[in-house]
Motif scaffolding. Structure first.
Motif, short mmCIF file in Angstrom:
data_model
loop_
_atom_site.label_atom_id
_atom_site.label_comp_id
_atom_site.label_asym_id
_atom_site.label_seq_id
_atom_site.Cartn_x
_atom_site.Cartn_y
_atom_site.Cartn_z
N PHE A 45 2.50 12.04 -9.76
CA PHE A 45 1.87 13.36 -9.88
C PHE A 45 2.75 14.54 -9.75
O PHE A 45 2.67 15.41 -10.47
CB PHE A 45 0.75 13.28 -8.84
N VAL A 46 3.62 14.40 -8.60
CA VAL A 46 4.61 15.49 -8.32
C VAL A 46 5.63 15.55 -9.61
O VAL A 46 5.97 16.75 -9.80
CB VAL A 46 5.36 15.05 -7.12
N GLU A 49 0.78 -1.16 -0.13
CA GLU A 49 -0.06 0.04 0.04
C GLU A 49 0.99 1.25 -0.03
O GLU A 49 0.67 2.27 -0.53
CB GLU A 49 -0.93 0.10 1.12
N PHE A 50 1.73 1.29 0.67
CA PHE A 50 2.91 2.44 0.81
C PHE A 50 3.10 2.83 -0.53
O PHE A 50 3.36 3.70 -1.02
CB PHE A 50 3.81 2.20 1.73
N LEU A 51 3.90 1.52 -1.04
CA LEU A 51 4.52 1.58 -2.27
C LEU A 51 3.65 2.39 -3.42
O LEU A 51 3.85 3.19 -4.17
CB LEU A 51 5.07 0.33 -2.86
N ALA A 52 2.33 1.75 -3.57
CA ALA A 52 1.48 2.19 -4.36
C ALA A 52 1.03 3.72 -4.09
O ALA A 52 1.05 4.35 -5.29
CB ALA A 52 0.26 1.54 -4.20
N ILE A 53 0.64 4.24 -3.13
CA ILE A 53 0.49 5.48 -2.42
C ILE A 53 1.62 6.39 -3.13
O ILE A 53 1.37 7.47 -3.65
CB ILE A 53 -0.05 5.77 -1.21
N PHE A 54 2.83 5.85 -2.59
CA PHE A 54 3.86 6.67 -3.01
C PHE A 54 4.30 6.84 -4.42
O PHE A 54 4.56 7.96 -4.98
CB PHE A 54 5.37 6.15 -2.35
N GLY A 55 3.88 5.97 -5.34
CA GLY A 55 4.16 5.71 -6.45
C GLY A 55 3.17 6.68 -7.41
O GLY A 55 3.48 7.56 -8.17
#
Lengths: 629, 295
Positions: free
Chosen positions: A21-22, A10-16
């Motif tokens: 976006f950034v 989940e962390f990797l998915a959100i960070f990705g």
């Protein structure tokens, strides 16, 4: 390390997603902007480098890196990155804060409870932020101050709000309570922590200690106390206006002490004594004083020590009451001896001719006459001629009293069946009448509760009965039945709250026992002549039974006398840096670092981007012109 | 006088009524103007004496001087010539750039100057220009003739690119009579406008150069990679603008403004530089009056 709120995927998915976006925003913000301008001549003159080579996509990699790193840190803070493994997750602890009476003792500048509060808060602050704590105030009965709480401010407030109680510590109950809490409410059992000096009451020594016990001791070394444990007053049987007083003093210290004891009644000193009490011992002192008046008796130790609350006890002394008895008789000498036997009876004798029904008295005795108008107050009719309120139906001579009404207070203490009366009238009883004494021919002593009248079918002052104990005893019973308050025996006790034991008289009827607190009746147990009840807070409790009243003024604190030693297996002290892991809560640091990173990026790159400055007027000097000549 | 949508409100008009267009040169012209001239002619104000020559009018002889000096002397009087005022408004495409529209600002300024002239009964000619001279509007005879000037200014449109050389040639042929020439422009010609302006001045006209720029014309706020497009020519220029580049740009702009000012002073005219973010009122009662364009 592990994330508390997110899985790694989940962390990797959100960070990705956030990174993509950034990066997209970054590239868009740095794409070549088209701008229409008034002229290009000055740009050319500025010799601005024309970018002819192949453009790099990322011009400020450090800026992008800072942004991505900061976002990663913030995401880790949201996910609550923690040290250790999931197995070391949050635990639930029970903190037993000693709030017994001993904690009010002063040790140096502070009381023991204030020291205990500081240590309790140190322990709470040493715990990881995800751990929960329940604060339990341990004294006579343990009481929870909070639930299982992770709000540190609420926990510390509960600690600060704790006050020393009046009961001694019952550690057995406290440990049992803590175990039950852990069993029922803890997600993952943690410590049972006891914070206190370990002074327990007589019944409070624990039989066993809980697993995972941690003891944070509070040093009570400089506590030196001497105090009152009991104060008792009892009215003398022989002289009702004389009180027997006894005072019990205990020295809790390790060396003998001499302390002045002062007793006052109504502000006037009635006893002063320098008492010597050996170490760890209790001494009792008694004396007498005389008074008919009501008032307050105060016993005080005139010495400053660690606990001031047990240096003073105050008891209320009731006034000596008397009962006025009006005796209408033409032969006062026959009744005078029997009535004078009671110091609380004020008998006034009148001839029968002076009878009036509204005589100012508490009880009236009518000796062998029946007035036309019955008295309005309780009355004793002795051999009344008919017609009388009690209808005589027969006369017996030389009759033996065969039965006494044993279950009625009028016959209290009257058992003898050898008593013979020369002659007596036998009466018929109506509904509600109580037959107190009977011969074989019928009742000769009848009581009528509805009109508060008692008839005696024989004259107790004539014949040999005047020498018998029956006479004064029967008269006393009758008068007590009419005026119970006057003849009530008071015992006054000053003691400690908690479990109280009261001893009744031999003739006390179990059914007549009442235990009255200040607000309500208190439950009690009775074993033989011993009444036992529990008062959790300082109050006045009255134990009433069969004409006797014990007043227990439970204002003295129950000071513990026994020291408890923690077992060797128990942990001691506040968890140190080595003992506990570095705080697992990293989210604060991660959040701060992430915010700092964004701030640095903005300071380095953000302020210079697309900032519109205010325009200053052209620096071309205005030259003043003068008119050409 | 009603304030039209050209944005001069009544309060400003009332303030403008106490001003006067001012020029420094002495122009030979018709009598009726207000500014003094060093040329003599049929005027009211005594100027000087001169000796009598054969053919002079005897009625002009100062007989009192003759009685005193026993010489024939003629009185000379000052001529107050009626000088034409021509206001040229740049309507090239470059005047349409900037967050604050320069063209709109220029039209407001031109309207204000026109009103001042009309109040003083000057003859004012409004004319737009870009690569050539455009339509014109002759105004005169008092403030009641202001409205047509406003209509004219309202109808002006931006078009074309700046060509000062062509404009100067046309101007010289169209307007032989010397007068005051007020040029309201951003002077952003690809070619150097200095020589055409010098040419106009050499013809005897007095120049009042009103240099208008938008804030970003002097201090561009953009940084980074830019694709600049010339508003008039459409030429693109890709640059990487940083602080150093912007500083150099501003310096170049200031040098150019300085050259325009030097030109104006050298030719006996005046120069006033105005940023379009100051109000017209502040401009008129500030820089324009300070340089002597109005009194």
């Amino acid at each position: 390390m592990f994330l508390l709120n997110l899985s790694p995927l989940e962390f990797l998915a959100i960070f990705g997603a956030v990174s993509a976006f950034v990066v997209t925003l970054y590239l868009l913000s740095r794409s070549r902007k088209r701008q229409k301008v008034a002229t290009l001549r000055f740009w050319a003159q500025a010799q601005a480098p024309v970018v002819s080579k192949q453009r790099r996509r990322i011009q400020q990699p450090l800026s992008l890196l800072l942004q991505l790193l900061s976002i990663a840190l913030l995401l880790l803070a949201i996910g609550q990155l923690q040290w250790g493994s999931r197995d070391d997750a949050a635990r639930d602890h029970v903190l037993l804060l000693d709030t017994s009476s001993w904690m009010s003792a002063r040790s140096g500048e502070r009381t023991l409870l204030e020291d205990a509060k500081l240590k309790a808060k140190s322990y709470v602050r040493a715990l990881p932020g995800s751990d929960r704590v329940m604060i339990v105030r341990a004294e006579g009965l343990p009481g929870p101050a909070t639930g299982m709480e992770d709000d540190r401010s609420a926990i510390e407030k509960a600690i600060d709000d704790s006050r020393p109680g009046a009961a001694a510590l019952d550690l057995q109950q406290a440990f049992a309570f803590a175990e039950q809490v852990r069993r029922l409410h803890a997600r993952r059992a943690g410590d049972v922590v006891y914070v206190g000096p370990g002074r327990v009451g007589e019944q409070g020594l624990p039989l066993q200690t809980p697993i995972g016990l941690r003891v944070i001791p509070v040093d009570a070394g400089s506590v030196n106390n001497i105090g009152l444990t009991r104060v008792g007053l009892r009215r003398s049987h022989q002289e009702p206006e004389v009180w027997d007083v006894f005072v019990s003093i205990r020295n809790y210290g390790a060396s003998p002490r001499t302390t002045p004891l002062a007793v006052q009644f109504g502000g006037a000193p009635i006893a002063n004594k320098a008492v010597v009490v050996p170490a760890a011992k209790t001494e009792e002192f008694s004396f007498r004083f005389r008074t008919k008046a009501a008032g307050w008796i105060e016993a005080r130790l005139l010495e400053k020590d660690s606990i001031a609350e047990d240096n003073r006890a105050v008891l209320e002394v009731p006034a000596l009451k008397t009962a006025k008895v009006a005796v209408f008789t033409n032969e006062p000498d026959t009744l005078r001896p029997a009535l004078r036997a009671h110091p609380q009876i004020e008998a006034a004798f009148y001839p029968i001719a002076e009878y009036r029904p509204d005589i100012p008295a508490a009880v009236v005795i009518l000796d062998r006459f029946s007035p036309g108008q019955a008295p309005k107050i309780p009355s004793i009719w002795i051999e009344p001629p008919q017609p009388a309120p009690f209808r005589a139906r027969a006369k017996v001579t030389d009759a033996k009293i065969a039965r006494w009404r044993a279950d009625h207070e009028l016959a209290a203490g009257l058992r003898s069946q050898d008593i013979r009366v020369p002659e007596a009238q036998v009466y018929s009883t109506s509904q509600g009448d109580v037959s107190v004494a009977e011969t074989d021919g019928g009742p000769i002593v009848v009581a009528r509760p509805s009109t508060r009248a008692v008839v005696l079918g024989f004259h107790p002052g004539r014949s040999d009965l005047k020498f018998d104990l029956v006479t004064p005893l029967l008269l006393a019973n009758i008068l007590r039945w009419f005026e119970p308050d006057v003849f009530r025996v008071y015992d006054l006790h000053g003691g400690t709250s908690g479990t109280v034991t009261a001893t009744l008289d031999n003739d006390a009827e179990p059914g007549s026992v009442q235990v009255l607190g200040e607000q309500q009746q208190l439950p009690f147990t009775m074993e033989g002549r011993t009444v036992r009840f529990f008062a959790g807070s300082p109050q006045t409790v009255r134990v009433i039974s069969s004409g006797r009243e014990q007043v227990h003024s439970l204002s003295l604190p129950d000071i513990a006398v026994t020291s408890w030693e923690a077992p060797r297996s128990a942990f001691r002290g506040v968890p140190g840096a080595v003992e506990r892991a570095v705080s697992r809560d990293l989210w604060r640091y991660l959040a701060v670092l992430g915010a700092l990173g964004l701030l640095v990026e903005w300071l380095m790159y953000g302020r210079a981007r697309n900032r519109l400055r205010t325009q200053a007027p052209a620096p071309v000097e205005e030259v003043s012109m003068r008119q050409a000549s | 006088m009603a304030a039209e949508q050209l944005l001069i409100d009544q309060a400003l008009l009332e303030k403008l009524e106490r001003l006067t267009l001012h020029w420094q040169k002495s122009f030979p012209g018709l009598v009726g103007g207000r500014n003094a001239s060093r040329f003599s002619g049929p005027g009211q104000e005594f100027l000087d004496h001169r000796h009598f020559h054969h053919g002079d009018d005897y009625r002009a002889v100062n007989w009192r001087a003759f009685l005193r000096l026993e010489k024939l002397l003629l009185k000379l009087f000052q001529v107050e010539p009626r000088i034409p005022v021509r206001i040229l408004i740049d309507s090239s495409a470059s005047m349409g750039t900037g967050e604050v529209p320069k063209f709109h600002y220029a039209c407001k300024l031109a309207a204000a100057l026109t009103y001042v002239g009309l109040v003083r009964l000057d003859t004012v000619c409004l004319q737009a220009f870009s690569d050539t001279l455009g339509g014109s509007c002759n105004c005169g005879g008092g403030r009641h003739r202001f409205l047509p000037a406003v209509h004219f200014l309202n109808d002006l449109q931006l078009s074309g690119s700046s060509n000062f050389l062509q404009v100067a040639r046309q101007f010289s042929s169209n307007y032989p009579q010397r007068g005051l020439v007020v040029i309201v422009s951003d002077f952003l010609d690809e070619n150097d406008p200095e020589k055409p302006l010098q040419y106009i001045a050499d013809l005897g006209h007095e120049l009042l150069l009103v240099h208008i720029w938008a804030p970003e014309d002097r201090e561009p706020p953009w940084t980074g990679e830019l694709d600049l497009v010339d508003a008039e020519s459409g030429v693109h220029l890709e640059i990487d603008a940083n602080q150093q580049t912007r500083n150099a740009y501003t310096k170049a702009f200031d040098d150019y403004a300085k050259r325009l000012q030097t030109l104006a002073m050298r030719t006996g005219g005046r120069y006033v530089g105005l940023s379009a973010n100051i109000t017209v009122e502040e401009a008129i009662f500030g820089p324009v009056m300070r340089v002597g364009g109005l009194q």
